[in-house]
Motif scaffolding. Sequence first.
Motif, mmCIF file in Angstrom:
data_model
loop_
_atom_site.group_PDB
_atom_site.id
_atom_site.type_symbol
_atom_site.label_atom_id
_atom_site.label_comp_id
_atom_site.label_asym_id
_atom_site.label_seq_id
_atom_site.Cartn_x
_atom_site.Cartn_y
_atom_site.Cartn_z
ATOM 1 N N SER A 123 23.505 -47.058 15.257
ATOM 2 C CA SER A 123 24.106 -46.796 13.809
ATOM 3 C C SER A 123 23.081 -47.340 13.066
ATOM 4 C CB SER A 123 25.345 -46.941 13.497
ATOM 5 O OG SER A 123 25.434 -47.186 12.176
ATOM 6 N N THR A 128 29.515 -43.372 14.572
ATOM 7 C CA THR A 128 30.674 -42.914 15.201
ATOM 8 C C THR A 128 30.594 -41.497 15.896
ATOM 9 O OG1 THR A 128 31.841 -43.550 13.512
ATOM 10 C CG2 THR A 128 32.981 -41.921 14.685
ATOM 11 N N LEU A 155 38.312 -42.154 19.756
ATOM 12 C CA LEU A 155 37.339 -41.298 20.310
ATOM 13 C C LEU A 155 37.673 -40.819 21.723
ATOM 14 C CD1 LEU A 155 34.175 -43.051 18.455
ATOM 15 C CD2 LEU A 155 35.299 -40.526 17.961
ATOM 16 N N ASN A 188 38.332 -47.548 16.541
ATOM 17 C CA ASN A 188 37.971 -46.023 16.688
ATOM 18 C C ASN A 188 37.544 -45.722 18.112
ATOM 19 O OD1 ASN A 188 38.120 -43.830 15.084
ATOM 20 N ND2 ASN A 188 36.160 -43.733 14.538
ATOM 21 N N HIS A 189 37.105 -46.707 18.966
ATOM 22 C CA HIS A 189 36.605 -46.598 20.108
ATOM 23 C C HIS A 189 37.760 -46.074 20.953
ATOM 24 C CE1 HIS A 189 33.475 -49.852 20.007
ATOM 25 N NE2 HIS A 189 32.898 -48.711 19.474
ATOM 26 N N ASP A 240 27.611 -49.566 22.050
ATOM 27 C CA ASP A 240 27.549 -49.222 20.891
ATOM 28 C C ASP A 240 26.732 -50.277 20.019
ATOM 29 O OD1 ASP A 240 28.438 -48.804 18.193
ATOM 30 O OD2 ASP A 240 30.402 -48.626 18.479
ATOM 31 N N GLN A 284 30.765 -40.589 20.064
ATOM 32 C CA GLN A 284 31.367 -39.358 20.689
ATOM 33 C C GLN A 284 30.642 -38.520 21.467
ATOM 34 O OE1 GLN A 284 32.724 -36.416 17.805
ATOM 35 N NE2 GLN A 284 34.544 -36.104 18.974
#
Length: 393
Positions: free
Chosen positions: A239, A101, A133, A129-130, A208, A105
């Motif tokens: 991630s 995440t 952010l 959440n994209h 991502d 950002q």
Amino acid sequence: MFERLTPTDPDAILALMQAFQADPRPGKVDLGIGVWRDADGRTPVFSAVKRAEKRIWKRQETKTYVSFRGDAAFHEAVSNLLLGPATDGQWRAASATTGGTSAVQTALTLARAAHPDLRVWIPAETWPNHWVLARSLGLETRSFAYIDPDTQEIDRAGLLRDLDRAQAGDVVLLHACCHNPTGADPDAELQAAIVASLARTGAVPVIDCAYLGFGATPEEDSAFLRRLSTLPEVLIAFSGSKSFGLYRERVGLCLALADGPQARDVVENHLTRINRVTYSFPPDHGARTVTEILGDQTLRTEWQDELGSIRDAITTHRARLSEALRMRLNTDRFDRLTRQKGMFAMLPLGEARVAELRNAHGIYIVGAGRINMAGVTEETCATVADALATVLR
């Protein structure tokens, strides 16, 4: 001061977790939170991780800070995992982050520093959440078509039409593999068309990469990344939560591909500044664990085998649910589950049916129909399929 605050909207996934935990029904099934769980409902630690951590524990003699951008060996290990060994023509700048995440950002913050008026193009179906952010950074957001609501497959024509509207300086958010929430990834032909569109418009991809190895081998799952890396400028948010099972260690990396060594040096300067004003020094233990695994062939093979076992289980879950729905509904429209990849799939449910599944059947699903395939085990599949068939008839 605090009296002026008003409550924010609750996080949908957190609220679902709390509701599931409070539900006393014995047959309830969690298909919500995006965490891998085995047949016993556990999220086990990879044995390769345990072995790597033991090695680190034995030889580590200090817990002092590393650097504002994190350990260079971690940067190199992850960069090589995603893109292959660097060559003289690949100018890379990297910065360790507090999870994927934060990597997204950081990528968007870097892009904003270069182009304050940029627009962020986000798939119409994506991780929620994209949007959060991008908007939290004050960036203008636009959506581009992704899933055709009639076929539930990728809307190829709509996607390319929308991406061609992007401009130089904009960023386009893409998923490296195992698209969340749909499980539908572009094939090689569409990947090439997306790269060509970005080359024409000059928009920069922000990729991502949260589920490497969950759809195919890490090498195969990085194919889209490697096609995109031929562009002059690329931003990648990696991630380690899912791929290495290091959820709570918050392992992330923001990787930038810059157009030449001078641009790389400027990017590195900005990444250092972003980390400094965000959390100063990034965490190191999880990053060092990943570096240890990727740098040792025995550990790397062990990790790949464990990752392959998770991938095989997800594939089995997909086939099992697809067949169960085919039998109950006498339709082949859910056969696409077996063609999709990764932990997630979208079912054509809508909020009303999702609420009915939760209230009447104890089946917990996020939003309007995203399901975590990890929850469709041999023990739960019949229960899930029966409930889905009831609400879909």
